[in-house]
Structures are given as C-alpha cells and as structure tokens.
Design a protein around this motif. Structure first.
Motif, PDB file in Angstrom:
ATOM      1  N   LEU A 403       0.855  -1.351   0.080  1.00 26.67           N
ATOM      2  CA  LEU A 403      -0.128  -0.078   0.039  1.00 26.67           C
ATOM      3  C   LEU A 403       0.816   1.221  -0.009  1.00 26.67           C
ATOM      4  CD1 LEU A 403      -2.848   1.180   0.109  1.00 26.67           C
ATOM      5  CD2 LEU A 403      -2.796   1.045   2.662  1.00 26.67           C
ATOM      6  N   PHE A 404       1.902   1.309   0.694  1.00 28.56           N
ATOM      7  CA  PHE A 404       3.027   2.521   0.732  1.00 28.56           C
ATOM      8  C   PHE A 404       3.510   2.876  -0.621  1.00 28.56           C
ATOM      9  CE2 PHE A 404       7.494   3.365   1.235  1.00 28.56           C
ATOM     10  CZ  PHE A 404       7.403   4.637   1.506  1.00 28.56           C
ATOM     11  N   LEU A 405       4.011   1.665  -1.282  1.00 29.80           N
ATOM     12  CA  LEU A 405       4.563   1.932  -2.505  1.00 29.80           C
ATOM     13  C   LEU A 405       3.705   2.239  -3.514  1.00 29.80           C
ATOM     14  CD1 LEU A 405       7.055  -1.316  -2.538  1.00 29.80           C
ATOM     15  CD2 LEU A 405       7.648   1.308  -2.146  1.00 29.80           C
ATOM     16  N   ALA A 406       2.254   1.600  -3.332  1.00 32.86           N
ATOM     17  CA  ALA A 406       1.183   2.143  -4.631  1.00 32.86           C
ATOM     18  C   ALA A 406       0.782   3.555  -4.286  1.00 32.86           C
ATOM     19  CB  ALA A 406       0.109   1.158  -4.169  1.00 32.86           C
ATOM     20  N   GLY A 407       0.927   3.936  -2.951  1.00 32.35           N
ATOM     21  CA  GLY A 407       0.595   5.510  -2.701  1.00 32.35           C
ATOM     22  C   GLY A 407       1.577   6.367  -3.310  1.00 32.35           C
TER      23      GLY A 407
END
Length: 450
Positions: A403-407
C-alpha cells in the motif's frame, strides 16, 4: 536590431488570413500562427478581442534554451529558427514556451513554428502573415528593444517577447465574432480530449513509466549507499534500461534520440537523460563486477538523477505548489528508502511531510474523476499504512508495504496532473473568467440584487 511583430487587436477582424498565408508560404501545419480570442463565447458585458500570435522571437527564448537536441538557433536579428532536421520530437519546448508557439506535427513527429519567413526577409520581403493581413492589424517591427507588453492576460515570464501589442487592454473593445473554420473545430476537439485526465495519462504514459522506473532504481542505489554494502546490480540495471527504452517511445522521431544529450549546458532535459545514462552505466558495472563502483558513489549519482528529473518540470512550471509536491522524484525516492532504514522516526517524519503536501492539494478532490479518485486513494493510504503496521504480523507488514509503494506511485501520477506550465491559452481563459465574474457581481450590486 531585433525583429518581431506589432499587433493591433483593435484592427483585427479574425479573418485568419495571416494563418492561411503562413501555411501556404512555409508548408506548415494549420495553427502555427494561432488566433487566440478573449471572450470567445461573445458573452455580454465585454467585447470580443482576437489576438494573432505565432513565435515572438524572444530575447531569451525558453524553447531554444530548453531544447535537448539543439534544434534551435538564434540569428543576429534575434529571429529564433527551428531546424526540423535536428528535432527528435520530445515536445519539451512546448512546455517551456508560454505563448504556445512551437507545435508538434503529429504526422511528421517533429516541431514546427514561425521563423519570421527569414528567407523572404533576406530578400527584403516582409513575412507572409504581415503582407496577407487586410486590415493592417499585423505588422513587422525592427527595433533595438521591445518593452514589456503590460496586458494582464498576456504572460510575462521574463524572456522578452519581440512583440508590440496594442488595443488589447480595453475589455470593451471591438466585437469580433470568431470564425468557425473546420480545422479550428477539429483542433479544439482534439485538445479537449487530450486535456481530460485519461487523455493526458495516455499522452504522457511513457514519461510516467520512465520516472517510476528511475525512482525505483535510484531508491535501491541510495539504500545500498546508506547500508554501505553493494546490492545485486541486475535489477537496478534492468529497471534503468527499461526506463531508457520507454523514454524513446515519447519521441516523435525516435531515430534521433541520440541528440538528447547535445545541450547539457542549458537544457534540464538533456541533463536528465545524461544523468540517467550515467546511472545506468553504474548499475551495469555493478552487475558485471559487483562492488566495482563504491555504493556511496552510486547513491550520490542516484540522488543527482532524481534532482535532474524534477528540474525538468520545475523549469517549465515554477509554481510553489509543484515544488512542495510530495510526488516529485526526489521526495518519492527518499521516502521509499525511509521505509527500509532505521530508526523508524525517519519514515514517520517523511510520512508527515507527505500528509502536509496532500492536505495542501485538497483542490485535487474537485478535479476530474480519475484525479479525484487518485487523490482520495493517496490521502487514505497514508494512515492505512500505519494501521496495517500496528499488529506487527508478517502479513499486515507486507500489505502495508504494498500500500505504501502504491501510494507513492499514485502521488507520482498526481504530480503529472498538477504540472501546469504557464500558457497564454490558460491565462486568457482564467483572466476573462475572473474579470467577467467581477463585472457581474458589480452589476448585481448596482441593481440591488444579492
């Protein structure tokens, strides 16, 4: 002596003879000389003012300065000439020019623009657009210096356009109904499609993929530098090689991609390509001979590469909004590294900075659906990452990282949507809308209406 144009909006009847003459004389595409219109909808309260504009042959031409392929030259009279045989069709000059002068010819792949009919001028004949104007609204000018235009909706960016503009400062000027030429309608419809969020994403997909790949590779090399131990170079090289390959897809004339590094001294785009190429070479060296290049050297080059990517955009859009954007390459790369390093307070600090940037861009929630959805996803991803980290299990930690990298990727997409170089089409529209609303409010107050 510098050469340029004198345009009197009070004499222009929007017949487009100047535009037609430019096309016939030089074989350029329609729209090379553009007829801009103030109050194109002919709304009441204000007159309709037309502005015939091509290249202003500026004293400090941003198009020439920014061109990575050195496809522009400036002659002794200040005339800015574009050489199609040198152009690779990157379109960077269209970002840099606030007057919408360079136009990409999609059929040929390269840029076209006004060159002041320099061949005619060499024979003592005035430019075709000037001789074709039936009302004398457009004239040729030659003088030592050109004063600032000083019209509110005309962008002054310090590059010194060689233009004298008259009759455009009176909003109650002559009523001129814009003509409805077929090619104008087709061009406007095409621009409207490209200006939508999905259209813009389709147009700039290669730039987005390029930047995401470079950011990913740079983050790995920066992490390696911080740890002081070399990482396997294969992944970094493949990411960067893929980025270089994808960047070629953005060019109108891919076979001239080699020209991209010919203007390193003044072109931010040329420096970006050079730095990316250098970083690719470092990754290749570390793949072939691990540890050949010290991790610290690779990390420094990675940081400089990320900065060079941002400077490409900052040179065209100098707004503070973009400089504080958490989707910029430098911040995205450092933020990604902060996930993997200790202490955790570093990651927390960068997350707070990202959150502040997102809050400052709350206006994105009022834009097109794609932009709005991406903005909400980015805003929600920040706290959700911490919620997933709280249980401390392997599964939730993995989900948090994804989720962090997608953000970060979503924020990079939003960066492209928020990138908005100064352009006269926008300044005319924005100024008219604000002026029109002010006049309507004044009339309501005068009439005693709330």
């Amino acid at each position: 002596m510098r050469r340029g144009f004198v345009f009197d909006a009070g004499l222009c009847v929007s017949c487009k003879a100047c535009s037609a003459a430019c096309i016939l004389e030089n074989g350029l595409q329609p729209g090379t000389r553009t007829i801009f219109t103030w109050n194109e909808g002919a709304l009441p309260l204000f007159g309709v003012i037309s502005l015939s504009l091509a290249c202003n042959h500026c004293k400090e031409p941003a198009c020439s300065e920014g061109c990575p392929a050195s496809a522009y030259t400036v002659d002794n009279d200040g005339v800015v000439i574009h050489h199609a045989d040198r152009c690779m069709g990157c379109g960077y000059c269209t970002w840099r020019c606030p007057y919408d002068a360079p136009k990409i010819n999609k059929a040929k792949g390269y840029i076209e623009k006004c060159h002041l009919c320099h061949e005619r001028m060499a024979e003592g004949v005035e430019p075709a657009c000037v001789t074709a104007c039936p009302t004398g609204a457009l004239k040729f000018a030659e003088q030592d210096a050109f004063d600032p235009v000083n019209v509110e909706w005309f962008p002054e960016t310090g590059i010194g356009p060689s233009l004298i503009l008259r009759g455009a400062d009176n909003s109650a000027g002559p009523v001129i109904i814009p003509s409805e030429a077929l090619y104008d309608r087709e061009e406007e419809e095409e621009e409207e499609v490209q200006d939508t969020a999905p259209g813009r994403l389709r147009k700039e997909w290669s730039l987005l993929v390029f930047s995401l790949l470079v950011i990913s590779a740079s983050a790995l090399m920066i992490f390696s530098a911080l740890k002081g131990t070399p990482l396997p170079g294969m992944l970094q090289f493949l990411l960067l090689a893929g980025a270089m390959a994808v960047s070629v897809a953005h060019l109108g004339v891919p076979r001239k991609a080699w020209r991209a590094v010919l203007n390193i001294i003044s072109s931010p785009l040329s420096r970006e390509i050079a730095m990316t190429g250098l970083l690719t070479a470092v990754a290749l060296a570390n793949w072939i001979a691990p540890g050949l290049i010290p991790p610290l050297i690779g990390g420094i080059i990675a940081l400089l590469t990320l900065i060079s990517i941002d400077l490409v955009f900052f040179a065209a859009d100098r707004s503070l909004r973009l400089r504080l954007h958490s989707g910029q390459a430098f911040f995205s790369g450092i933020y990604a590294v902060s996930w993997f390093v200790e202490p955790g307070i570093i990651f927390l600090a960068f997350s707070m900075l990202a959150a502040i940037s997102v809050v400052m861009r709350y206006g994105s929630a009022e834009k097109a659906p794609l932009v709005r959805n991406l903005y909400y996803f980015r805003a929600m991803a920040l706290p959700l990452v911490f919620l997933l980290l709280y249980p401390g299990s392997a599964v939730t930690d993995t989900l948090a990282m994804v989720l962090f990298l997608a953000g970060i990727a979503a924020d990079r997409v939003l960066f492209y949507f928020d990138f908005n170089p100064v352009n006269i089409k926008d300044t005319i529209s924005e100024h008219f809308n604000s002026t029109y609303e002010k006049e309507r409010d004044k009339q309501r107050q005068d009439a005693g209406l709330s």
